[in-house]
Design a protein around this motif. Structure first.
Motif, mmCIF file in Angstrom:
data_model
loop_
_atom_site.group_PDB
_atom_site.id
_atom_site.type_symbol
_atom_site.label_atom_id
_atom_site.label_comp_id
_atom_site.label_asym_id
_atom_site.label_seq_id
_atom_site.Cartn_x
_atom_site.Cartn_y
_atom_site.Cartn_z
ATOM 1 N N ARG A 111 0.846 -0.887 0.079
ATOM 2 C CA ARG A 111 0.080 -0.075 -0.171
ATOM 3 C C ARG A 111 0.697 1.314 -0.207
ATOM 4 N N LEU A 119 -4.294 10.251 1.338
ATOM 5 C CA LEU A 119 -4.562 9.613 0.296
ATOM 6 C C LEU A 119 -3.669 8.173 1.034
ATOM 7 N N PHE A 121 -3.761 4.172 -1.048
ATOM 8 C CA PHE A 121 -4.247 3.081 -2.101
ATOM 9 C C PHE A 121 -3.407 2.322 -1.914
ATOM 10 N N SER A 169 -0.386 10.932 -6.363
ATOM 11 C CA SER A 169 -1.242 11.271 -5.292
ATOM 12 C C SER A 169 -0.901 13.214 -5.267
ATOM 13 N N LEU A 271 -7.017 0.162 -7.919
ATOM 14 C CA LEU A 271 -7.158 1.373 -7.342
ATOM 15 C C LEU A 271 -8.253 2.311 -6.432
ATOM 16 N N SER A 274 -8.857 -0.050 -3.901
ATOM 17 C CA SER A 274 -8.850 -0.074 -2.853
ATOM 18 C C SER A 274 -8.391 1.377 -1.833
ATOM 19 N N LEU A 275 -8.978 2.705 -2.710
ATOM 20 C CA LEU A 275 -8.662 3.489 -1.957
ATOM 21 C C LEU A 275 -8.891 4.067 -0.979
ATOM 22 N N LYS A 276 -8.993 4.399 -0.179
ATOM 23 C CA LYS A 276 -8.864 5.339 1.619
ATOM 24 C C LYS A 276 -8.185 6.246 1.778
#
Length: 280
Positions: A111, A119, A121, A169, A271, A274-276
């Motif tokens: 990650r 962010l 990801f 990012s 992506l 998985s984005l948090k």
């Protein structure tokens, strides 16, 4: 996206077109004032040596002559502004889901956690390079932060031009104004990228516009004109995800992959899934 002589265009992409035009106007004003002061006593002044016009100056003041000694290929071409873009848009409020592309894409090896933008990801394995901080170039104000890259081709008469796929990012370059939405943020970022990071004449078609967790996704197919230098890529899938992380500026995940590597287009879905958001 290009690296070499086009690198500056990529780095300058976040700056609004009006800012570059204002810079050109100020340059012309200073030149006019300097000539007036130099000739105020009635003595003819020797005009200063004229530098080759920058793209902004050339776009705002056509009376400046192009130096006759410069070959046509050396004359810079102004970068288009967002108002000049040719884009087939999906209207705000209309949801079009990004279709899944066939294939597995790259393997997830970990990650990427970016506390600066908030962010987190997936980090992708080969052929992608490992994620690294973006610390080179003239832009050091925090707009760009982390990047995974992939060299997709080298081209040109000497093979010294390069085209890259990117996963970046970063922050949006300003806070949202009242009434602006995350859709507006994603659209502004895509417009800036189309204007500054792709060849002149590139057209865009928005192919997806959808809500994601804490944000909004906008995907655009960039269609580039034929390359006189032999670039193979003719289209590029470019995706921007604007995310509300609770910070003053929205965070943005920018993904762009040319059609020469469309087998990696499924990486976009990896992506997105998985984005948090990382708590501040």
């Amino acid at each position: 996206m290009p690296r070499t002589s086009d690198r500056m265009r990529d780095l300058m992409a976040p700056f609004p077109g009006w800012l570059r035009l204002v810079g050109g106007a100020l340059l012309l004003t200073e030149l006019a004032v300097g000539l007036h002061l130099a000739t105020g006593d009635g003595t003819p002044a020797t005009p200063p040596a004229q530098a080759s016009p920058t793209p902004a100056a050339e776009a705002i003041a056509t009376p400046i002559p192009t130096p006759t000694s410069a070959p046509p290929s050396a004359v810079p071409t102004p970068s288009p502004t967002s108002s000049d873009l040719v884009v087939k848009r999906i209207a705000e409020g209309t949801v079009v889901t990004l279709r899944r592309h066939p294939g597995k894409g790259a393997k997830v090896i970990g990650r990427v956690t970016d506390p600066k933008t908030g962010l987190s990801f997936a980090e992708l394995g080969a052929p992608w390079r490992r994620s690294r901080p973006i610390s080179d170039g003239p832009v050091t104000d925090g707009r760009y932060n982390l990047r995974q890259t992939l060299l997709t081709e080298s081209y040109g008469p000497d093979g010294d031009r390069e085209w890259w796929a990117d996963i970046d990012s970063q922050h949006l370059w300003s806070e949202l104004d009242a009434g602006d939405s995350l859709y507006d943020a994603a659209r502004a970022m895509l417009d800036a990228k189309q204007a500054g990071a792709f060849p002149s004449g590139t057209t865009g078609e928005d192919i997806a516009s959808q809500p994601v967790r804490h944000g909004w996704l906008l995907a655009r197919m960039m269609r580039m004109p034929p390359s006189p230098d032999g670039r193979e890529a003719s289209q590029e899938l470019s995706v921007t995800i604007a995310v509300d992380t609770g910070r003053p500026r929205p965070a943005v995940l920018w993904i762009t992959i040319p059609d020469t590597h469309k087998q990696l287009w499924p990486d976009v879905h990896t992506l997105v899934k998985s984005l948090k958001v990382v708590p501040a």
